[in-house]
Write an enzyme that holds these catalytic residues in place. Structure first.
Site, PDB file in Angstrom:
ATOM      1  N   ASP A   1       0.823  -1.214   0.000  1.00 20.56           N
ATOM      2  CA  ASP A   1       0.000   0.000   0.000  1.00 20.56           C
ATOM      3  C   ASP A   1       0.857   1.264   0.000  1.00 20.56           C
ATOM      4  O   ASP A   1       1.958   1.283   0.567  1.00 20.56           O
ATOM      5  CB  ASP A   1      -0.909  -0.022   1.244  1.00 20.56           C
TER       6      ASP A   1
ATOM      7  N   ASN B   1       1.189   3.401  -2.998  1.00 17.58           N
ATOM      8  CA  ASN B   1       1.688   3.822  -4.317  1.00 17.58           C
ATOM      9  C   ASN B   1       1.168   5.201  -4.708  1.00 17.58           C
ATOM     10  O   ASN B   1       1.913   6.025  -5.253  1.00 17.58           O
ATOM     11  CB  ASN B   1       1.230   2.830  -5.397  1.00 17.58           C
TER      12      ASN B   1
ATOM     13  N   HIS C   1       2.111   3.121  -9.103  1.00 16.93           N
ATOM     14  CA  HIS C   1       1.962   1.664  -9.246  1.00 16.93           C
ATOM     15  C   HIS C   1       3.162   1.085  -9.992  1.00 16.93           C
ATOM     16  O   HIS C   1       3.672   0.027  -9.633  1.00 16.93           O
ATOM     17  CB  HIS C   1       0.665   1.326  -9.988  1.00 16.93           C
TER      18      HIS C   1
ATOM     19  N   GLU D   1     -12.564  -4.562  -3.558  1.00 13.45           N
ATOM     20  CA  GLU D   1     -13.044  -3.186  -3.315  1.00 13.45           C
ATOM     21  C   GLU D   1     -12.355  -2.183  -4.248  1.00 13.45           C
ATOM     22  O   GLU D   1     -12.817  -1.053  -4.398  1.00 13.45           O
ATOM     23  CB  GLU D   1     -12.778  -2.773  -1.860  1.00 13.45           C
TER      24      GLU D   1
ATOM     25  N   ARG E   1     -12.357   2.387  -7.681  1.00 17.82           N
ATOM     26  CA  ARG E   1     -11.453   3.450  -8.174  1.00 17.82           C
ATOM     27  C   ARG E   1     -11.882   3.915  -9.569  1.00 17.82           C
ATOM     28  O   ARG E   1     -12.757   3.316 -10.183  1.00 17.82           O
ATOM     29  CB  ARG E   1     -10.023   2.922  -8.174  1.00 17.82           C
TER      30      ARG E   1
ATOM     31  N   LEU F   1      10.065 -20.593  -3.228  1.00 22.47           N
ATOM     32  CA  LEU F   1       8.995 -19.780  -2.644  1.00 22.47           C
ATOM     33  C   LEU F   1       7.702 -19.879  -3.450  1.00 22.47           C
ATOM     34  O   LEU F   1       7.732 -19.855  -4.680  1.00 22.47           O
ATOM     35  CB  LEU F   1       9.452 -18.310  -2.623  1.00 22.47           C
TER      36      LEU F   1
HETATM   37  C1  IPE Z   1      -5.449  -2.644   0.000  1.00 20.81           C
HETATM   38  O1  IPE Z   1      -5.107  -1.324  -0.150  1.00 20.81           O
HETATM   39  C2  IPE Z   1      -5.477  -3.345  -1.329  1.00 20.81           C
HETATM   40  C3  IPE Z   1      -4.199  -3.519  -2.001  1.00 20.81           C
HETATM   41  C4  IPE Z   1      -3.042  -3.171  -1.551  1.00 20.81           C
HETATM   42  C5  IPE Z   1      -4.271  -4.169  -3.287  1.00 20.81           C
HETATM   43  P1  IPE Z   1      -6.211  -0.184  -0.341  1.00 20.81           P
HETATM   44  O2  IPE Z   1      -5.457   1.088  -0.507  1.00 20.81           O
HETATM   45  O3  IPE Z   1      -7.164  -0.542  -1.398  1.00 20.81           O
HETATM   46  O4  IPE Z   1      -6.974  -0.230   1.057  1.00 20.81           O
HETATM   47  P2  IPE Z   1      -7.829   0.869   1.817  1.00 20.81           P
HETATM   48  O5  IPE Z   1      -8.902   1.316   0.875  1.00 20.81           O
HETATM   49  O6  IPE Z   1      -6.918   1.984   2.169  1.00 20.81           O
HETATM   50  O7  IPE Z   1      -8.360   0.180   3.027  1.00 20.81           O
HETATM   51  C1  IPE Z   2      -1.697   0.208  -3.261  1.00 21.53           C
HETATM   52  O1  IPE Z   2      -1.432   1.562  -3.374  1.00 21.53           O
HETATM   53  C2  IPE Z   2      -1.866  -0.447  -4.587  1.00 21.53           C
HETATM   54  C3  IPE Z   2      -3.228  -0.884  -4.887  1.00 21.53           C
HETATM   55  C4  IPE Z   2      -4.294  -0.750  -4.145  1.00 21.53           C
HETATM   56  C5  IPE Z   2      -3.395  -1.536  -6.165  1.00 21.53           C
HETATM   57  P1  IPE Z   2      -2.615   2.615  -3.374  1.00 21.53           P
HETATM   58  O2  IPE Z   2      -3.020   2.888  -4.775  1.00 21.53           O
HETATM   59  O3  IPE Z   2      -3.719   2.179  -2.473  1.00 21.53           O
HETATM   60  O4  IPE Z   2      -1.889   3.878  -2.774  1.00 21.53           O
HETATM   61  P2  IPE Z   2      -2.466   4.928  -1.739  1.00 21.53           P
HETATM   62  O5  IPE Z   2      -2.995   4.167  -0.575  1.00 21.53           O
HETATM   63  O6  IPE Z   2      -3.547   5.674  -2.454  1.00 21.53           O
HETATM   64  O7  IPE Z   2      -1.309   5.775  -1.384  1.00 21.53           O
HETATM   65 MG    MG Z   3      -4.067   2.447  -0.506  1.00 19.91          MG
END
Ligand code: IPE
Ligand code: IPE
Ligand code: MG
Length: 251
Positions: free
Chosen positions: A25, A27, A42, A72, A76, A136
């Site tokens: 999480d 990115n 990403h 979920e 986006r 792994l």
């Molecule tokens: C969890 O991260 C999902 C992934 C890393 C793929 P999110 O960024 O989607 O989670 P929330 O919305 O902050 O809980």
């Molecule tokens: C996690 O990074 C990657 C995915 C959910 C695919 P985010 O895209 O959720 O990054 P933040 O949380 O918005 O910084």
């Molecule tokens: Mg996130």
């Protein structure tokens, strides 16, 4: 990308988790901090995943399950969803040879409905090609949700009951575990999340019931193998009781 780097050797780790759950999480925030688009974030996250896979292999971890797209994440923007679908596919294809060289077995955890057929195809192809690898196991959680996984398992069991293959009232934890997306996976020992968010976001809820949690403030694209090893070292110092109780020896 080098797997073994003498300059970056794993420290001696007393206890190594058998299964690490990884929530990659941060990115988007990483990109925003640099005035870049979320998709650039990403892209930058790919190298962090390879870093962690290399670090996990070096540490002797058997299973790593990486959250790449949740059930979920469809909420986006269409552009971001489209990018993530295409990108997951591209990374799998681009890195297949390297992961093969590293003796990594790839698995997919997630549900089929809604997922792009071309992504499903790529995941299944990666599973097929790496099926005989003995190192792994890297499970990619794509279109994965912990509740969805249980719903899917319950539906499979209900069908078995309806067909007379399973007696009502005979369902146990084992019966349920056998219907999960990757039934071979052991329980999660270490649940690791980057970016400072303190939640599990519907990841591996059944498998993580007794996991140890480690939350890192580092945004995912900046995460590396050294940080993984720090998490494993901290895990080694935790006392896991699984509900049992233990007194300190009386003097
Ligand atoms: C969890 O991260 C999902 C992934 C890393 C793929 P999110 O960024 O989607 O989670 P929330 O919305 O902050 O809980
Ligand atoms: C996690 O990074 C990657 C995915 C959910 C695919 P985010 O895209 O959720 O990054 P933040 O949380 O918005 O910084
Ligand atoms: Mg996130």
């Amino acid at each position: 990308m080098r797997l073994f780097d003498p300059e970056r050797k794993a420290p001696k780790l007393d206890v190594v988790p058998r299964h690490i759950a990884l929530v990659m999480d941060g990115n988007g925030r990483w990109a925003n901090q640099r005035g870049l688009t979320r998709t650039e974030g990403h892209k930058a996250g790919e190298i962090a995943l390879l870093e962690v896979v290399a670090g996990a292999i070096e540490a002797g971890v058997e299973n790593l399950t990486a959250y790449a797209f949740s059930t979920e994440n469809w909420k986006r923007s269409p552009e971001e969803v489209r990018f993530l679908m295409g990108y997951n596919k591209e990374v799998l294809r681009k890195r297949r040879d390297l992961l093969m060289e590293w003796n990594v077995r790839i698995r997919w955890a997630g549900r089929m409905p809604r997922l792009w057929p071309s992504v499903v195809k790529e995941l299944q192809e990666a599973e097929r090609i790496t099926a005989k690898n003995t190192g792994l196991t890297l499970t990619m959680a794509v279109n994965y949700g912990g509740r969805q996984e249980l719903v899917d398992a319950v539906n499979k069991l209900a069908t078995k009951v309806a067909l007379g293959q399973l007696k009502p009232g005979s369902i146990t934890e084992k019966t349920i575990a056998k219907e999960l997306y990757v039934p071979e996976l052991p329980d999660v020992d270490l649940f690791l999340r980057s970016s400072g968010e303190l939640r599990s976001s519907n990841f591996l809820m059944w498998q993580s019931s007794y996991a140890e949690y480690f939350f890192s403030p580092t945004l995912w694209p900046d995460f590396n193998r050294e940080e993984l090893w720090r998490a494993i070292a901290e895990f080694g110092g935790r006392q896991r009781r699984f509900g049992a109780a233990e007194d300190a020896p009386l003097n």
